[in-house]
Write a protein that holds these residues in place. Structure first.
Motif, PDB file in Angstrom:
ATOM      1  N   ASP A   1      -9.972  41.922 -47.828  1.00  0.00           N
ATOM      2  CA  ASP A   1     -11.210  42.243 -48.550  1.00  0.00           C
ATOM      3  C   ASP A   1     -11.452  41.293 -49.725  1.00  0.00           C
ATOM      4  OD1 ASP A   1     -11.396  44.448 -46.842  1.00  0.00           O
ATOM      5  OD2 ASP A   1     -10.867  45.924 -48.383  1.00  0.00           O
ATOM      6  N   ARG A   2     -10.388  40.974 -50.469  1.00  0.00           N
ATOM      7  CA  ARG A   2     -10.552  40.242 -51.724  1.00  0.00           C
ATOM      8  C   ARG A   2     -10.346  38.734 -51.596  1.00  0.00           C
ATOM      9  NH1 ARG A   2      -7.177  41.573 -56.308  1.00  0.00           N
ATOM     10  NH2 ARG A   2      -8.839  40.577 -57.487  1.00  0.00           N
ATOM     11  N   VAL A   3      -9.397  38.317 -50.742  1.00  0.00           N
ATOM     12  CA  VAL A   3      -9.026  36.890 -50.710  1.00  0.00           C
ATOM     13  C   VAL A   3      -9.969  36.061 -49.836  1.00  0.00           C
ATOM     14  CG1 VAL A   3      -7.201  35.253 -50.093  1.00  0.00           C
ATOM     15  CG2 VAL A   3      -6.605  37.440 -51.184  1.00  0.00           C
ATOM     16  N   LEU A   4     -10.398  36.624 -48.716  1.00  0.00           N
ATOM     17  CA  LEU A   4     -11.233  35.846 -47.793  1.00  0.00           C
ATOM     18  C   LEU A   4     -12.683  35.905 -48.281  1.00  0.00           C
ATOM     19  CD1 LEU A   4      -9.603  36.932 -44.402  1.00  0.00           C
ATOM     20  CD2 LEU A   4      -8.980  35.042 -45.931  1.00  0.00           C
ATOM     21  N   VAL A   5     -12.978  35.121 -49.299  1.00  0.00           N
ATOM     22  CA  VAL A   5     -14.236  35.261 -50.034  1.00  0.00           C
ATOM     23  C   VAL A   5     -15.413  34.600 -49.315  1.00  0.00           C
ATOM     24  CG1 VAL A   5     -13.104  35.500 -52.281  1.00  0.00           C
ATOM     25  CG2 VAL A   5     -13.766  33.225 -51.461  1.00  0.00           C
ATOM     26  N   TYR A   6     -16.508  35.323 -49.365  1.00  0.00           N
ATOM     27  CA  TYR A   6     -17.781  34.835 -48.833  1.00  0.00           C
ATOM     28  C   TYR A   6     -18.246  33.620 -49.632  1.00  0.00           C
ATOM     29  CZ  TYR A   6     -22.768  34.739 -47.716  1.00  0.00           C
ATOM     30  OH  TYR A   6     -24.020  34.353 -47.322  1.00  0.00           O
TER      31      TYR A   6
END
Lengths: 248, 248
Positions: free
Chosen positions: A113-118
């Motif tokens: 959720d947090r690391v694979l940033v859009y």
């Protein structure tokens, strides 16, 4: 190769911890650079929350809007910047976790959720076989409490391919070639402590031996096949005429 | 009926927040008791970690061993006791969440990891159609960013039935009758803020209207079918001769 092992288990002495250790040792012996990323040990916070400063929009928290803006300005939270540097460095990603409620533990779910940033690690056009990490490989090493028989189709523990499909699809989403998982069944160590320490150690030694042997020959393995951009029309639907895929 | 709505979104003014509100209002108008459980609002910690006091085993953290012991001694962490009381109270459970990385957000994944405690809400024999919450119903209301076409089989966004299968199976694991999900597609509000506020409001009003209408007629709905104890042999494998199920 540079190899990142992400470990998600609250007990470092657990079966999962042992499998992470044998992976690190085996791969280092082969001459690879290995980094072990212990999410519990590092106190990783898996909750995507409004901790972006300064906020693009202070009145309304839209996670992807803030991710993109802060990635572009190199102003993401420090732990996220650190995890992204590790992913950029690694040629092979190994996720080591126990199956909890048919999925990865929350600490690892929130790592996605947090690391694979859009805007940074993916965008509308930069996904799947056009994904950010294309050319890199990923593999899940998973422990499950039930015996292997119970994971046969329509069995009591459900189908392992189905449980791991969301995780595998998420890795493919950002471009990884996803190798078939390494699954160790019948592991009580993740939940209930083994009554007999020697049973734990025997099981762990067997699992470590299997995992180490597989890692030593990983180069020749093929990735799990997924549909890709050439399979979809403009609406994202499967092209019915595509010859290489199952028809609906 | 007593109805518990568990909301998992970091922005209370989001599309998900709006759907939780319309569910609460609709069900209250029908005379039900409704409790809205806002996981972000309550600061729920989704990470299963060694915060059990006193520990059964101080040297080795086995989550399920500690869960069982502390459930039996009514000594679980206070937030877990609170969540369990709410589940025991509710006849219908509604989970309201956005689909992030093909699953529920980490804060809700960890709600499964921590709240559904071993020895209390399930055990080896007390699962599935012999589960703790049998006779109660559960339903997921989910928002997804991609349009519905992309979720058709082998489509770009994958198959929604597959993404929700781990969550649905976990609810069934503890005995719930799981109703088909309410899915709202094409919702950017969970991630990127809508450029045009009126588009957001129009979409939300339509989704609220659909969801409210469905909730008003929920009594007549059938649950998703799952295999159960009568389908499995002693090893947990499907009985090949079972006449009511697909053969392998």
């Amino acid at each position: 190769m540079n190899i990142l092992i992400v470990l998600a288990h609250p007990e470092r002495q657990s079966f999962n911890g042992g499998l992470a250790d044998v992976a690190a040792a085996t791969l280092q012996e082969q001459g690879h650079e290995v980094l072990l990323d212990d999410l519990y040990g590092e106190g990783f916070d898996p909750v995507e929350r409004p901790d972006f400063y300064p906020r693009r929009d202070a009145d309304y928290f839209a996670p992807l809007t803030e991710q993109r803006r802060h990635y572009e300005q190199e102003a993401l939270p420090e732990d996220i910047q650190r995890e992204i540097r590790r992913l950029e460095w690694a040629d092979l990603l190994i996720l080591q976790f126990p199956l909890w409620w048919h999925a990865q533990p929350a600490i690892l779910k929130g790592w996605f959720d947090r690391v694979l940033v859009y805007g940074g690690l993916y965008s509308g056009q930069r996904r799947y076989d056009r994904g950010h990490f294309r050319g890199k490989r990923a593999i899940c090493s998973v422990t499950a409490a039930s015996p292997e028989q119970a994971f046969m189709p329509y069995g009591r523990a459900g189908n392992m391919v189905e449980w791991l499909w969301p995780v595998h699809s998420s890795l493919y989403y950002v471009g990884y070639d996803v190798l078939p998982p390494q699954v160790t069944y019948g592991v009580q160590g993740g939940g209930i402590r083994y009554q007999d320490e020697s049973v734990f150690l025997d099981h762990l030694e067997q699992a470590k031996s299997d995992w180490g042997a597989r890692l030593a020959g990983l180069d020749g393995e093929s990735a799990i096949p997924f549909t890709g951009w050439d399979d979809w029309d403009e609406q994202g639907m499967l092209r019915q005429q595509h010859p290489q895929r199952w028809r609906l």
